[in-house]
Design a protein around this motif. Structure first.
Motif, PDB file in Angstrom:
ATOM      1  N   GLY A 102       0.578  -0.841   0.256  1.00 18.64           N
ATOM      2  CA  GLY A 102      -0.260   0.200   0.215  1.00 18.64           C
ATOM      3  C   GLY A 102       0.688   1.132   0.095  1.00 18.64           C
ATOM      4  O   GLY A 102       0.324   2.225   0.477  1.00 18.64           O
ATOM      5  N   ALA A 103       2.149   1.290  -0.142  1.00 16.50           N
ATOM      6  CA  ALA A 103       2.806   1.925  -0.300  1.00 16.50           C
ATOM      7  C   ALA A 103       2.268   2.363  -1.113  1.00 16.50           C
ATOM      8  O   ALA A 103       2.453   2.624  -2.577  1.00 16.50           O
ATOM      9  CB  ALA A 103       4.717   1.961  -0.486  1.00 16.50           C
ATOM     10  N   PRO A 104       2.502   4.968  -1.206  1.00 17.42           N
ATOM     11  CA  PRO A 104       2.245   5.333  -2.790  1.00 17.42           C
ATOM     12  C   PRO A 104       3.664   5.387  -3.505  1.00 17.42           C
ATOM     13  O   PRO A 104       4.466   4.941  -3.241  1.00 17.42           O
ATOM     14  CB  PRO A 104       2.380   7.097  -1.928  1.00 17.42           C
ATOM     15  CG  PRO A 104       2.739   6.588  -0.736  1.00 17.42           C
ATOM     16  CD  PRO A 104       2.284   4.816   0.559  1.00 17.42           C
ATOM     17  N   LYS A 105       3.694   4.957  -4.387  1.00 16.07           N
ATOM     18  CA  LYS A 105       4.703   4.461  -6.014  1.00 16.07           C
ATOM     19  C   LYS A 105       5.270   6.010  -6.039  1.00 16.07           C
ATOM     20  O   LYS A 105       4.125   7.353  -6.659  1.00 16.07           O
ATOM     21  CB  LYS A 105       3.966   4.325  -7.381  1.00 16.07           C
ATOM     22  CG  LYS A 105       3.926   2.555  -7.048  1.00 16.07           C
ATOM     23  CD  LYS A 105       3.155   1.943  -8.588  1.00 16.07           C
ATOM     24  CE  LYS A 105       3.582   1.641  -8.961  1.00 16.07           C
ATOM     25  NZ  LYS A 105       3.900   1.400 -10.249  1.00 16.07           N
ATOM     26  N   THR A 106       6.610   5.873  -5.915  1.00 17.85           N
ATOM     27  CA  THR A 106       6.880   7.058  -6.434  1.00 17.85           C
ATOM     28  C   THR A 106       6.553   7.965  -7.481  1.00 17.85           C
ATOM     29  O   THR A 106       6.939   6.866  -8.767  1.00 17.85           O
ATOM     30  CB  THR A 106       8.630   7.093  -5.880  1.00 17.85           C
ATOM     31  OG1 THR A 106       9.219   6.853  -4.722  1.00 17.85           O
ATOM     32  CG2 THR A 106       9.398   8.622  -5.851  1.00 17.85           C
ATOM     33  N   GLY A 107       6.228   8.810  -7.376  1.00 17.77           N
ATOM     34  CA  GLY A 107       5.953  10.040  -9.103  1.00 17.77           C
ATOM     35  C   GLY A 107       4.990   9.924  -9.425  1.00 17.77           C
ATOM     36  O   GLY A 107       4.199  10.333 -10.255  1.00 17.77           O
ATOM     37  N   ASP A 108       3.790   8.960  -8.838  1.00 14.03           N
ATOM     38  CA  ASP A 108       1.924   8.722  -8.913  1.00 14.03           C
ATOM     39  C   ASP A 108       1.681  10.058  -8.043  1.00 14.03           C
ATOM     40  O   ASP A 108       1.943   9.753  -6.611  1.00 14.03           O
ATOM     41  CB  ASP A 108       1.473   7.829  -8.207  1.00 14.03           C
ATOM     42  CG  ASP A 108       0.522   7.886  -8.940  1.00 14.03           C
ATOM     43  OD1 ASP A 108      -0.330   8.120  -8.487  1.00 14.03           O
ATOM     44  OD2 ASP A 108      -0.879   6.304  -7.655  1.00 14.03           O
ATOM     45  N   ILE A 131       4.001   4.028   9.855  1.00 12.11           N
ATOM     46  CA  ILE A 131       2.563   4.516   9.666  1.00 12.11           C
ATOM     47  C   ILE A 131       2.283   3.436   9.306  1.00 12.11           C
ATOM     48  O   ILE A 131       2.866   2.840   8.106  1.00 12.11           O
ATOM     49  CB  ILE A 131       2.138   5.806   9.065  1.00 12.11           C
ATOM     50  CG1 ILE A 131       0.461   6.062   9.315  1.00 12.11           C
ATOM     51  CG2 ILE A 131       2.823   5.853   7.943  1.00 12.11           C
ATOM     52  CD1 ILE A 131      -0.216   7.251   8.937  1.00 12.11           C
ATOM     53  N   ARG A 132       0.857   2.607   9.428  1.00 10.73           N
ATOM     54  CA  ARG A 132       0.310   1.273   8.865  1.00 10.73           C
ATOM     55  C   ARG A 132       1.788   0.341   8.663  1.00 10.73           C
ATOM     56  O   ARG A 132       1.795  -0.211   9.343  1.00 10.73           O
ATOM     57  CB  ARG A 132      -0.524   1.410   7.842  1.00 10.73           C
ATOM     58  CG  ARG A 132      -2.073   2.484   8.144  1.00 10.73           C
ATOM     59  CD  ARG A 132      -2.175   2.864   6.441  1.00 10.73           C
ATOM     60  NE  ARG A 132      -2.391   3.284   6.043  1.00 10.73           N
ATOM     61  CZ  ARG A 132      -2.179   5.619   6.462  1.00 10.73           C
ATOM     62  NH1 ARG A 132      -2.582   5.585   7.345  1.00 10.73           N
ATOM     63  NH2 ARG A 132      -2.059   5.935   5.444  1.00 10.73           N
ATOM     64  N   ALA A 133       2.041  -0.197   7.389  1.00 12.48           N
ATOM     65  CA  ALA A 133       2.396  -0.796   7.278  1.00 12.48           C
ATOM     66  C   ALA A 133       4.121  -0.322   7.126  1.00 12.48           C
ATOM     67  O   ALA A 133       4.960  -1.510   7.354  1.00 12.48           O
ATOM     68  CB  ALA A 133       2.486  -2.083   5.692  1.00 12.48           C
ATOM     69  N   MET A 134       4.295   0.748   7.138  1.00  7.11           N
ATOM     70  CA  MET A 134       5.913   0.802   6.927  1.00  7.11           C
ATOM     71  C   MET A 134       6.358   1.257   8.355  1.00  7.11           C
ATOM     72  O   MET A 134       5.808   2.097   8.976  1.00  7.11           O
ATOM     73  CB  MET A 134       5.447   2.889   6.173  1.00  7.11           C
ATOM     74  CG  MET A 134       7.218   2.973   6.182  1.00  7.11           C
ATOM     75  SD  MET A 134       6.785   4.802   5.740  1.00  7.11           S
ATOM     76  CE  MET A 134       6.645   6.002   6.579  1.00  7.11           C
TER      77      MET A 134
END
Length: 196
Positions: A102-108, A131-134
């Protein structure tokens, strides 16, 4: 018709002939092995592995593993903080390049837009504390908060933000402590001198 003409006749008809045949067979096998061993051991061997007992080869095998690409770091030396791109490549890219867990992709830009709305301080807090899974600091507890902040700015700027990279904190100066000790020294020396 009789079956006498179709019988197969053996070359070995007596026990003495059987013993001679078996002994001859083993003798041929033993002589073949001896010739093979003598051929292998007397012919010069060329190719890989022939220089294994040279002094240089032995020295290369005995050299410490620490000399192979390792860099010794002085633990008492001042720490050099990594740039945001280096921290991102080493720690953050594993999840943020692929969008894992669920990590936001870099560049998105779309995935990061809601996070940018929360503000830089919130992004940094989540990166440092997790936070969450990170996990906290992306799972690398050896990172300094400034290094994490640089990685957050690097990732955010690649994804559409325009944050300014944080500067390294100024090293603790020893000058004020030295000045205080030099000011105290004359006062101490003046006291006993004035007392005489």
């Amino acid at each position: 018709m009789s079956d006498a003409h179709t019988e197969h006749q053996s070359l070995i008809r007596t026990p003495k002939q059987l013993v001679i045949a078996v002994t001859g067979f083993f003798l041929v096998i033993v002589i073949g092995i001896i010739l093979l061993v003598s051929f292998v051991t007397t012919s010069p061997v060329t190719g890989a592995g022939t220089d294994g007992q040279n002094a240089e080869a032995i020295t290369a095998r005995m050299r410490p593993v620490a000399e192979e690409g390792f860099t010794l770091v002085d633990a008492n030396a001042p720490r050099v903080l990594l740039a945001g791109a280096a921290v991102y490549t080493a720690t953050c890219a594993a999840c943020h390049d692929s969008g894992m867990a669920g990590a936001p992709k870099t560049g998105d830009n779309g995935a990061w837009g809601a996070r940018f709305a929360q503000g830089y301080d919130t992004l940094l807090k989540h990166a440092i504390e997790g936070i969450r899974a990170m996990p906290a600091k992306g799972g690398n507890p050896d990172l300094d908060d400034v290094e994490v902040a640089r990685a957050v700015v690097f990732m955010s700027n690649k994804s559409g933000a325009s944050f300014k990279e944080p500067e390294a904190p100024a090293p603790a100066e020893a000058a004020p402590a030295d000045a205080a000790s030099t000011d105290a020294a004359p006062a101490d020396t003046a006291g006993p001198a004035g007392a005489q």
